[in-house]
Design a protein around this motif. Structure first.
Motif, PDB file in Angstrom:
ATOM      1  N   SER A 147       3.588  -4.833  -2.512  1.00  0.00           N
ATOM      2  CA  SER A 147       2.770  -4.269  -1.440  1.00  0.00           C
ATOM      3  C   SER A 147       1.678  -3.371  -1.998  1.00  0.00           C
ATOM      4  O   SER A 147       0.504  -3.467  -1.612  1.00  0.00           O
ATOM      5  CB  SER A 147       3.661  -3.484  -0.468  1.00  0.00           C
ATOM      6  N   ALA A 148       2.055  -2.476  -2.912  1.00  0.00           N
ATOM      7  CA  ALA A 148       1.096  -1.514  -3.456  1.00  0.00           C
ATOM      8  C   ALA A 148      -0.043  -2.198  -4.190  1.00  0.00           C
ATOM      9  O   ALA A 148      -1.204  -1.782  -4.083  1.00  0.00           O
ATOM     10  CB  ALA A 148       1.806  -0.533  -4.388  1.00  0.00           C
ATOM     11  N   TYR A 149       0.265  -3.263  -4.919  1.00  0.00           N
ATOM     12  CA  TYR A 149      -0.766  -3.964  -5.669  1.00  0.00           C
ATOM     13  C   TYR A 149      -1.424  -5.069  -4.853  1.00  0.00           C
ATOM     14  O   TYR A 149      -2.395  -5.676  -5.305  1.00  0.00           O
ATOM     15  CB  TYR A 149      -0.189  -4.545  -6.957  1.00  0.00           C
ATOM     16  N   GLY A 150      -0.914  -5.318  -3.646  1.00  0.00           N
ATOM     17  CA  GLY A 150      -1.470  -6.380  -2.818  1.00  0.00           C
ATOM     18  C   GLY A 150      -2.348  -5.891  -1.690  1.00  0.00           C
ATOM     19  O   GLY A 150      -2.690  -6.664  -0.791  1.00  0.00           O
ATOM     20  N   GLY A 151      -2.694  -4.607  -1.681  1.00  0.00           N
ATOM     21  CA  GLY A 151      -3.602  -4.090  -0.666  1.00  0.00           C
ATOM     22  C   GLY A 151      -2.917  -3.472   0.544  1.00  0.00           C
ATOM     23  O   GLY A 151      -3.561  -3.217   1.566  1.00  0.00           O
ATOM     24  N   ILE A 152      -1.592  -3.244   0.438  1.00  0.00           N
ATOM     25  CA  ILE A 152      -0.863  -2.602   1.530  1.00  0.00           C
ATOM     26  C   ILE A 152      -0.562  -1.156   1.139  1.00  0.00           C
ATOM     27  O   ILE A 152      -0.037  -0.893   0.057  1.00  0.00           O
ATOM     28  CB  ILE A 152       0.453  -3.334   1.846  1.00  0.00           C
ATOM     29  N   ALA A 153      -0.880  -0.222   2.012  1.00  0.00           N
ATOM     30  CA  ALA A 153      -0.633   1.200   1.771  1.00  0.00           C
ATOM     31  C   ALA A 153       0.386   1.711   2.778  1.00  0.00           C
ATOM     32  O   ALA A 153       0.426   1.258   3.918  1.00  0.00           O
ATOM     33  CB  ALA A 153      -1.928   1.995   1.890  1.00  0.00           C
ATOM     34  N   TYR A 154       1.203   2.667   2.343  1.00  0.00           N
ATOM     35  CA  TYR A 154       2.222   3.233   3.240  1.00  0.00           C
ATOM     36  C   TYR A 154       2.293   4.731   3.047  1.00  0.00           C
ATOM     37  O   TYR A 154       2.563   5.224   1.950  1.00  0.00           O
ATOM     38  CB  TYR A 154       3.579   2.593   2.953  1.00  0.00           C
ATOM     39  N   LEU A 155       2.037   5.450   4.123  1.00  0.00           N
ATOM     40  CA  LEU A 155       2.146   6.910   4.118  1.00  0.00           C
ATOM     41  C   LEU A 155       3.402   7.279   4.893  1.00  0.00           C
ATOM     42  O   LEU A 155       3.402   7.263   6.126  1.00  0.00           O
ATOM     43  CB  LEU A 155       0.917   7.535   4.776  1.00  0.00           C
ATOM     44  N   PRO A 156       4.527   7.598   4.205  1.00  0.00           N
ATOM     45  CA  PRO A 156       5.776   7.899   4.906  1.00  0.00           C
ATOM     46  C   PRO A 156       5.773   9.298   5.496  1.00  0.00           C
ATOM     47  O   PRO A 156       4.941  10.145   5.159  1.00  0.00           O
ATOM     48  CB  PRO A 156       6.829   7.768   3.803  1.00  0.00           C
ATOM     49  N   SER A 157       6.742   9.547   6.374  1.00  0.00           N
ATOM     50  CA  SER A 157       6.801  10.842   7.056  1.00  0.00           C
ATOM     51  C   SER A 157       7.237  11.963   6.122  1.00  0.00           C
ATOM     52  O   SER A 157       6.822  13.103   6.287  1.00  0.00           O
ATOM     53  CB  SER A 157       7.751  10.766   8.255  1.00  0.00           C
TER      54      SER A 157
END
Length: 479
Positions: free
Chosen positions: A308-318
């Protein structure tokens, strides 16, 4: 009740740490009940009747809820007058019963025997509040309860219960209420102190001030609107994320939705509705049992963090401190944790290029202090949040941005900065899956709202159709 407000980094948390005995002041005096007091440690402050719910949680996660509450009790009670320890032996029945009683007062049904590490972030916040309220049991002192962002992770029903308890506390002591939600400060407080750049720049009676003036005092500028102009339908835009009958046993089931390029799609629901788990499953932070995830038209059978991180998906967790940042590393180092980009040549990182890029993001998001080499742990919670967001926005391939409470714990001015950068990412074609801090925020930012309850979708609203759901409509589908 006194409200204390200011931008992230204005000095509010540092002031509270002085009041609670964590920090010692260089000059000046602390007067409690008209008498000068010196607090060399938190226990000394507690003995004077000062109880603090800090913005950043301070629970011992491998202990039970009751044990965490006991820690605060032992810090404030002398000898064994509380009856919980006799001849070195703990009376666990009384410890658990007392913990249950204080939790019930704030409307919580958490089992006192539960391990803190098994609780949700919001439930942990309720335990923090219960710890601080133990100060009201201490004889011979008038309690001073300091609430530092107590509602930042709570749902509406929890906030209503807390409001009832706070108003009761005003009858037996004093309350200092710190919040970035100006509507809460106006609702709860009698008087408001405003801090900027480490100083008090204004003090107002709540009855004589409005939110616009408070914003101006906090930031030195007038508020801007952060609502989106809804001019288009996204029906012809490329589908970035397509979920079909996604299921994780005991968490969520039958989740089908699409998020398109340039669209902000908000998931709303109460705690334990399954919205956070869906976001984590999409990014690869949790597994799912059945269903299909398509990303840019391609089936992803098992999403992974690296993929995900290298495929253009970002995640900002709580929980940014646990999952999004590395304390002890600088702002610049945290910024390039996932995407080295132009900072690097082969396996080597260019410190100069990294510093320049960090300065650019510091300016875009008004990060304070504006020092690339500052330890990220020394920043306020809101400024840490900005760095974590910038870490993902830095990705030139960004296609899907998953945001779990991106404005939690940040001030109104910082909320504007963050919203502008999210809008800019949308303009470049990124899709956004959002868990908003409030329903009002979801309504003002999102193009589409999907409501979840008990792990299932109960309604979907297209806000670009001209039909904007009311707060009551959304709540009706949530509970």
């Amino acid at each position: 009740m006194v409200g204390l407000i200011g931008e992230n980094g204005a000095g509010k948390s540092s002031l509270l740490k002085v009041l609670s005995g964590t920090y010692q002041p260089d000059t000046g005096d602390i007067l409690v009940g008209g008498q000068k007091r010196t607090f060399t440690n938190p226990a000394a402050a507690a003995s004077a009747g000062i109880g603090v719910v800090h913005q950043e949680q301070s629970l011992v996660t491998n202990l039970s809820v009751a044990e965490n509450i006991l820690i605060s009790t032992r810090a404030t009670m002398s000898g064994n007058k509380d009856g919980k320890v006799r001849f070195g032996i703990y009376n666990w029945r009384k410890i658990n019963d007392d913990a249950a009683e204080i939790l019930e007062r704030i409307g919580s049904t958490i089992d006192p025997k539960s391990k803190v590490e098994d609780l949700s972030f919001a439930d942990r916040q309720m335990v923090e509040i219960a710890k601080a309220l133990q100060i009201t049991r201490q004889p011979g002192v008038q309690p001073i309860i300091v609430l530092d962002e107590p509602t930042s992770v709570l749902e509406d029903n929890d906030i209503q219960q807390l409001e009832h308890e706070v108003r009761r506390l005003k009858e037996i002591g004093s309350v200092i209420f710190v919040s970035h939600r100006l509507d809460e400060v106006m609702k709860f407080c009698d008087r408001i102190c405003v801090m900027r750049n480490g100083e008090v720049v204004g003090e107002r009676l709540t009855s004589e001030v409005n939110e616009d003036e408070l914003f101006r005092l906090m930031t030195g500028r007038h508020a801007e609107t952060t609502s989106r102009e809804r001019k288009k339908s996204f029906s012809d835009s490329a589908v970035v994320l397509d979920l079909e009958r996604l299921e994780a046993k005991g968490k969520f089931s039958g989740i089908s939705l699409k998020v398109r390029s340039g669209e902000i799609h908000a998931l709303v629901g109460t705690n334990h509705s399954g919205r956070e788990e869906v976001c984590r499953a999409v990014f690869g932070a949790e597994e799912f049992d059945a269903g299909t995830v398509r990303y840019n038209g391609k089936v992803v059978s098992r999403p992974s963090l690296r993929g995900s991180a290298y495929g253009g998906i970002a995640y900002l967790p709580s929980e940014r401190k646990v999952e999004s940042m590395v304390a002890g590393m600088t702002v610049a180092e945290n910024l390039q944790l996932t995407h080295r980009g132009e900072h690097a040549s082969a396996i080597f990182v260019s410190p100069g290029a990294r510093r320049e890029k960090t300065k650019e993001w510091i300016s875009k998001l008004s990060i304070r202090p504006p020092i690339p080499d500052a330890d990220i742990a020394s920043l306020s919670g809101g400024n840490q949040q900005k760095v974590v967001l910038a870490k993902w926005l830095e990705d030139p391939k960004l296609s899907l941005l998953i945001l779990d409470h991106p404005t939690r714990g940040i001030d109104p001015g910082a909320r504007e900065d963050v919203s502008k950068q999210v809008f800019a990412a949308c303009e470049k074609g990124a899709a956004v899956l959002l868990i908003a801090d409030t329903l009002e925020e979801a309504i003002s930012l999102a193009d589409t709202i999907t409501v979840m309850r008990d792990g299932e979708i109960t309604a979907t609203f297209d806000l670009n159709s001209g039909s904007i759901p009311t707060h009551a409509e959304l709540v009706g589908k949530m509970i």
